[in-house]
Design a protein around this motif. Sequence first.
Motif: not given
Length: 556
Positions: A113-120, A164-165, A277-281
Motif C-alpha cells: 500500500v505505502i509504496i504504491n501510494f508513493v508511486s502513484e 472499516f472500524i 480502503t486498504n490504508i484505512q484497514s
Amino acid sequence: LLAILSNITVTLKPYILERVIDNNLMTGLNDYNSLMIWAGLYLGVILFGVAISYIQSIALASLGQRIMHKLRTTLFSKIQNMSMRFFDKNASGSILTRVSSDVESLSELFSDVIINFVSEFLLVINVISMMFILDAKLAVACMIIIPVVIAIALIYRYLARKIFIKIKAQLSRMNGFLAENIIGMRIVQMFGSQSKKYEQYDELAKGYYKLSMMDMILRSLSNPLLGLVGDIAVGVLIIVYAKDVFTGVLLVGVLHAFTTYIKQFINPISRIAEQFTNIQSSLISAERIFDIIDNTADTEDIEVGEKVDKVRGEIEFKHVWFAYDEENWVLKDVSFKVLPGQTMAIVGDTGSGKTTVISLLARFYKIQKGEILIDGKNIESFNLSSLRRLVAVVMQDVFLFSGDVGYNIRLNDENISDEDIDRAVKTVHADDFIQSLPCGIQSPVSERGCTFSAGQRQLIAFARAVAFEPRILVLDEATANIDSATEAALQDALTAASNQRTSIVVAHRISTIMSSDMILVMRHGEIIQRGTHSRLIAEGGHYADLCRAAGNRNGQ
C-alpha cells in the motif's frame, strides 16, 4: 528509487509518441530510420519498465515478509509478558485477531500500500510536470479537474474509515465467539446447544456480511466515478481545443499526449482512492496492534529486580488488601505466616479468596495495600522470572500443550534433564501410567491433553511441578479430579515432594489437609479461623461445619 524509475518509464511513453507524431508523421518527413530509432527507444523504455516493476515486486515482497515476521514475534513476546489483568480485560478471540489478520493487514501496508501510494503520487507529479513541459496553458486548463477528484477521494476516505472500524470490531467478535465455542465444544454438545450457538454465529456472520457489502459498494462506486471524471475531461479537452489543431495553434501530438496524460493523471488518483480502503484497514490494524505493543500499564518486566536462586521458603502476608476491580475487595486485611518447610492449607466457601492468595504470591496481580514477603523480602523487589521459578503451582484445571508427555513436564527448559523427568514421574507415582502409554514418556499429547483423563492430566502437572524443583509448592484444588485410590498414593508422593519445601494447599477435600501444620479458614475475603485440624474441630465454628458437610457427603 525503483518507484521513481518506474514512473519515468510510464511518463516517457506518451512523450515519445508525441515526438514521433509532431516531428515526423505530421511534418511529412516519414524518415524510416528515425522512426526505427524512436520505436527502439519506445521498446527499450517498455522493457526497462517491466524489469524495474519485477525487481520492485520482489523487493517489496521480501520487505513485507520481514516486517510481518518482526511484528508477529514482537507482538507475541509482548503478549507473553502481559499481566493477568490484561487477559482478564481482553477476549482471546480479539488477541488472536490482532496477531493474525491485523499483522497481515499491516504487512500489506508496508509491502504494497505505502509504496504504491508513493508511486502513484509521484506518477501524478511526473504527469503534471510533463503537461507543463509540453504546453503550460493547456496544463493549467486541465488542473480544473483536481478539486473534483480530491473531493471524491476525501468523501470516499471518510466513509471507508467508518465502515472499516465496524468491520474490524465485528471480525474480532466473530473470532472471539468461534474460539470460545471450540474450547467449550464439550459443554455445547452436552447440553445440545448447537442450534442456538449456530443462530448466534449466523447473526454475527450476517453483520459482517452486511458491512463487507457496504465496503464493496463504496469501493465499486469510487473507481467508476473517477473514471467518469477522466472521460468527461478528455471529451471536453478535445471539443475545446480541436479548433486550435485545425488552425495550427496546437500540435496534434500534443493534444494526443494530453488525452493520454489526463488518463494517467486520473488512474493513479483512482488507484490511490482505492488504496484508501486498504490504508484505512491497515491503520486501524496498526492502532489495535500498537495498543498492545505500547501498553506499559499491563506489562510485566520479568528481568527487572533482584535475582534469587535459593530461598528458605518463609512466606508472610502482612495486612494484604486486594481488589480486581477498584475497591471491590476480594481480600481484606489478610495476614499469615508460613515457616520454611511447613504446609499451610486454605479452606473456605467458593469466592472466599483462596485462589487469589496463590495468584498474589506468584505476582500475577499487584496488591493495593500491605506486603507479601518471602524470607522477609517484599516480592515486589524480586525478579519475576526467578520468583516464579521458586514457586510451582498445580491448578485444578490442568493445561497441557501439544507435543509429548516429556515436553509437557520439561516445558522446553533445557536445564531439566531426562533423569530429572524420570525422578519427578516416580516421585508423584505417575510412572505406571506413563509406562502404559504406547510410546511412554514420548507419547504424543493432543491439544489441551483431551485424550487423557482428568486424573492423568493432574499427574503430569504434579510431575511438571516437581521437575522444576521449586522451593515453594502450591496446590490449588489439585486433587479434586483424582479418584480416592490415586489420591491415597498421591498423598504419599506429595509428602515426599513437600519434604524440605514450603507448601500451600487449597482444597475442598478435608482429608487432604488434615495433617497440615496450619489451616486458614476464609470467608468473604477474610481469615475467620486459623489453627491445626484438631484445634479447629475443638473450636467449632465454620471449619467444623465444613468437616461435617464433607462427612455427610461421604456418607451419602
